[in-house]
Scaffold this motif. Structure first.
Motif, PDB file in Angstrom:
ATOM      1  N   HIS A 141      -8.104 -12.000   7.638  1.00 57.67           N
ATOM      2  CA  HIS A 141      -7.371 -10.988   6.875  1.00 57.67           C
ATOM      3  C   HIS A 141      -8.050  -9.642   7.067  1.00 57.67           C
ATOM      4  O   HIS A 141      -9.283  -9.551   7.043  1.00 57.67           O
ATOM      5  CB  HIS A 141      -7.362 -11.347   5.388  1.00 57.67           C
ATOM      6  CG  HIS A 141      -6.932 -10.213   4.511  1.00 57.67           C
ATOM      7  ND1 HIS A 141      -5.605  -9.871   4.348  1.00 57.67           N
ATOM      8  CD2 HIS A 141      -7.647  -9.336   3.774  1.00 57.67           C
ATOM      9  CE1 HIS A 141      -5.540  -8.823   3.526  1.00 57.67           C
ATOM     10  NE2 HIS A 141      -6.760  -8.492   3.175  1.00 57.67           N
ATOM     11  N   ARG A 142      -7.257  -8.615   7.266  1.00 57.86           N
ATOM     12  CA  ARG A 142      -7.755  -7.235   7.322  1.00 57.86           C
ATOM     13  C   ARG A 142      -6.821  -6.388   6.484  1.00 57.86           C
ATOM     14  O   ARG A 142      -5.609  -6.464   6.644  1.00 57.86           O
ATOM     15  CB  ARG A 142      -7.767  -6.706   8.753  1.00 57.86           C
ATOM     16  CG  ARG A 142      -8.761  -7.406   9.636  1.00 57.86           C
ATOM     17  CD  ARG A 142      -8.645  -6.921  11.057  1.00 57.86           C
ATOM     18  NE  ARG A 142      -9.507  -7.731  11.900  1.00 57.86           N
ATOM     19  CZ  ARG A 142     -10.281  -7.246  12.843  1.00 57.86           C
ATOM     20  NH1 ARG A 142     -10.290  -5.959  13.095  1.00 57.86           N
ATOM     21  NH2 ARG A 142     -11.033  -8.045  13.549  1.00 57.86           N
ATOM     22  N   GLY A 143      -7.391  -5.603   5.587  1.00 63.43           N
ATOM     23  CA  GLY A 143      -6.555  -4.767   4.738  1.00 63.43           C
ATOM     24  C   GLY A 143      -7.378  -3.748   3.984  1.00 63.43           C
ATOM     25  O   GLY A 143      -8.586  -3.585   4.216  1.00 63.43           O
ATOM     26  N   ASN A 144      -6.719  -3.078   3.068  1.00 66.22           N
ATOM     27  CA  ASN A 144      -7.348  -2.072   2.231  1.00 66.22           C
ATOM     28  C   ASN A 144      -7.107  -2.420   0.775  1.00 66.22           C
ATOM     29  O   ASN A 144      -6.072  -2.977   0.428  1.00 66.22           O
ATOM     30  CB  ASN A 144      -6.777  -0.685   2.538  1.00 66.22           C
ATOM     31  CG  ASN A 144      -7.048  -0.261   3.971  1.00 66.22           C
ATOM     32  OD1 ASN A 144      -8.193  -0.178   4.375  1.00 66.22           O
ATOM     33  ND2 ASN A 144      -5.998  -0.029   4.731  1.00 66.22           N
ATOM     34  N   ALA A 145      -8.059  -2.061  -0.049  1.00 65.40           N
ATOM     35  CA  ALA A 145      -7.955  -2.303  -1.486  1.00 65.40           C
ATOM     36  C   ALA A 145      -8.627  -1.138  -2.201  1.00 65.40           C
ATOM     37  O   ALA A 145      -9.337  -0.342  -1.593  1.00 65.40           O
ATOM     38  CB  ALA A 145      -8.627  -3.622  -1.858  1.00 65.40           C
ATOM     39  N   VAL A 146      -8.385  -1.055  -3.496  1.00 67.48           N
ATOM     40  CA  VAL A 146      -9.051  -0.054  -4.321  1.00 67.48           C
ATOM     41  C   VAL A 146      -9.921  -0.794  -5.313  1.00 67.48           C
ATOM     42  O   VAL A 146      -9.462  -1.703  -6.006  1.00 67.48           O
ATOM     43  CB  VAL A 146      -8.024   0.838  -5.047  1.00 67.48           C
ATOM     44  CG1 VAL A 146      -8.723   1.816  -5.968  1.00 67.48           C
ATOM     45  CG2 VAL A 146      -7.147   1.577  -4.042  1.00 67.48           C
ATOM     46  N   GLU A 147     -11.192  -0.425  -5.356  1.00 65.90           N
ATOM     47  CA  GLU A 147     -12.142  -1.041  -6.279  1.00 65.90           C
ATOM     48  C   GLU A 147     -12.883   0.071  -6.999  1.00 65.90           C
ATOM     49  O   GLU A 147     -13.442   0.957  -6.357  1.00 65.90           O
ATOM     50  CB  GLU A 147     -13.117  -1.930  -5.512  1.00 65.90           C
ATOM     51  CG  GLU A 147     -14.105  -2.649  -6.412  1.00 65.90           C
ATOM     52  CD  GLU A 147     -15.010  -3.579  -5.640  1.00 65.90           C
ATOM     53  OE1 GLU A 147     -15.337  -4.637  -6.188  1.00 65.90           O
ATOM     54  OE2 GLU A 147     -15.395  -3.252  -4.494  1.00 65.90           O
ATOM     55  N   ALA A 148     -12.863   0.038  -8.323  1.00 65.10           N
ATOM     56  CA  ALA A 148     -13.509   1.063  -9.149  1.00 65.10           C
ATOM     57  C   ALA A 148     -13.036   2.460  -8.750  1.00 65.10           C
ATOM     58  O   ALA A 148     -13.813   3.408  -8.696  1.00 65.10           O
ATOM     59  CB  ALA A 148     -15.028   0.952  -9.062  1.00 65.10           C
ATOM     60  N   GLY A 149     -11.737   2.556  -8.434  1.00 66.49           N
ATOM     61  CA  GLY A 149     -11.161   3.837  -8.089  1.00 66.49           C
ATOM     62  C   GLY A 149     -11.459   4.329  -6.687  1.00 66.49           C
ATOM     63  O   GLY A 149     -11.074   5.433  -6.317  1.00 66.49           O
ATOM     64  N   LYS A 150     -12.142   3.555  -5.897  1.00 62.06           N
ATOM     65  CA  LYS A 150     -12.520   3.959  -4.539  1.00 62.06           C
ATOM     66  C   LYS A 150     -11.840   3.045  -3.523  1.00 62.06           C
ATOM     67  O   LYS A 150     -11.762   1.827  -3.724  1.00 62.06           O
ATOM     68  CB  LYS A 150     -14.041   3.864  -4.332  1.00 62.06           C
ATOM     69  CG  LYS A 150     -14.851   4.693  -5.306  1.00 62.06           C
ATOM     70  CD  LYS A 150     -14.737   6.155  -4.959  1.00 62.06           C
ATOM     71  CE  LYS A 150     -15.624   6.944  -5.915  1.00 62.06           C
ATOM     72  NZ  LYS A 150     -15.434   8.358  -5.802  1.00 62.06           N
ATOM     73  N   PRO A 151     -11.362   3.615  -2.399  1.00 66.22           N
ATOM     74  CA  PRO A 151     -10.766   2.768  -1.359  1.00 66.22           C
ATOM     75  C   PRO A 151     -11.834   1.918  -0.667  1.00 66.22           C
ATOM     76  O   PRO A 151     -12.983   2.326  -0.539  1.00 66.22           O
ATOM     77  CB  PRO A 151     -10.157   3.777  -0.385  1.00 66.22           C
ATOM     78  CG  PRO A 151     -10.900   5.042  -0.618  1.00 66.22           C
ATOM     79  CD  PRO A 151     -11.356   5.021  -2.053  1.00 66.22           C
ATOM     80  N   ARG A 152     -11.418   0.742  -0.270  1.00 68.47           N
ATOM     81  CA  ARG A 152     -12.343  -0.182   0.384  1.00 68.47           C
ATOM     82  C   ARG A 152     -11.607  -0.942   1.473  1.00 68.47           C
ATOM     83  O   ARG A 152     -10.491  -1.414   1.257  1.00 68.47           O
ATOM     84  CB  ARG A 152     -12.894  -1.163  -0.651  1.00 68.47           C
ATOM     85  CG  ARG A 152     -13.820  -2.186  -0.070  1.00 68.47           C
ATOM     86  CD  ARG A 152     -14.383  -3.092  -1.117  1.00 68.47           C
ATOM     87  NE  ARG A 152     -15.181  -4.099  -0.448  1.00 68.47           N
ATOM     88  CZ  ARG A 152     -15.863  -5.025  -1.062  1.00 68.47           C
ATOM     89  NH1 ARG A 152     -15.866  -5.082  -2.380  1.00 68.47           N
ATOM     90  NH2 ARG A 152     -16.553  -5.904  -0.397  1.00 68.47           N
ATOM     91  N   GLN A 153     -12.222  -1.035   2.651  1.00 68.45           N
ATOM     92  CA  GLN A 153     -11.682  -1.862   3.718  1.00 68.45           C
ATOM     93  C   GLN A 153     -12.142  -3.301   3.498  1.00 68.45           C
ATOM     94  O   GLN A 153     -13.318  -3.535   3.210  1.00 68.45           O
ATOM     95  CB  GLN A 153     -12.182  -1.398   5.079  1.00 68.45           C
ATOM     96  CG  GLN A 153     -11.202  -0.545   5.811  1.00 68.45           C
ATOM     97  CD  GLN A 153     -11.636  -0.326   7.250  1.00 68.45           C
ATOM     98  OE1 GLN A 153     -12.811  -0.297   7.567  1.00 68.45           O
ATOM     99  NE2 GLN A 153     -10.667  -0.172   8.108  1.00 68.45           N
TER     100      GLN A 153
END
Length: 92
Positions: free
Chosen positions: A27-39
């Motif tokens: 899996h490859r994607g993007n997410a938001v954690e603690a208001g910050k983008p994360r790959q």
């Protein structure tokens, strides 16, 4: 989870006689954690049992799909395995 398979073992049969297919999904994607983008990039071991195992033999490695299922402990007690219950082609 959106992913493609990157490793696929030969079709095998469980002691109960059901077809089983072991895969590694990526899996490859993007997410938001603690208001910050994360790959996010990960590989997870997976298994399909029954008629779905036979169907998955025809899915090409480069095909992105939506994989559904549940997580269970690995038989050796190390890590988890995703038990695949459904696969749907992803809209690209």
């Amino acid at each position: 989870m959106s992913a493609q398979w990157v490793e696929r073992a030969a079709l095998r049969y469980t002691p109960a006689g059901l077809p089983a297919l072991d895969l590694t999904l990526e899996h490859r994607g993007n997410a938001v954690e603690a208001g910050k983008p994360r790959q996010v990039e990960l590989q997870i071991r997976a298994v399909a049992i029954g008629p779905l195992a036979q169907q998955l033999q025809a899915v090409p490695a480069e095909s992105l799909a939506l994989w559904s299922g549940f997580l269970a402990p690995a038989r050796n007690g190390k890590g988890v395995v995703m038990h695949i219950t459904a696969v749907t082609p992803a809209n690209t």
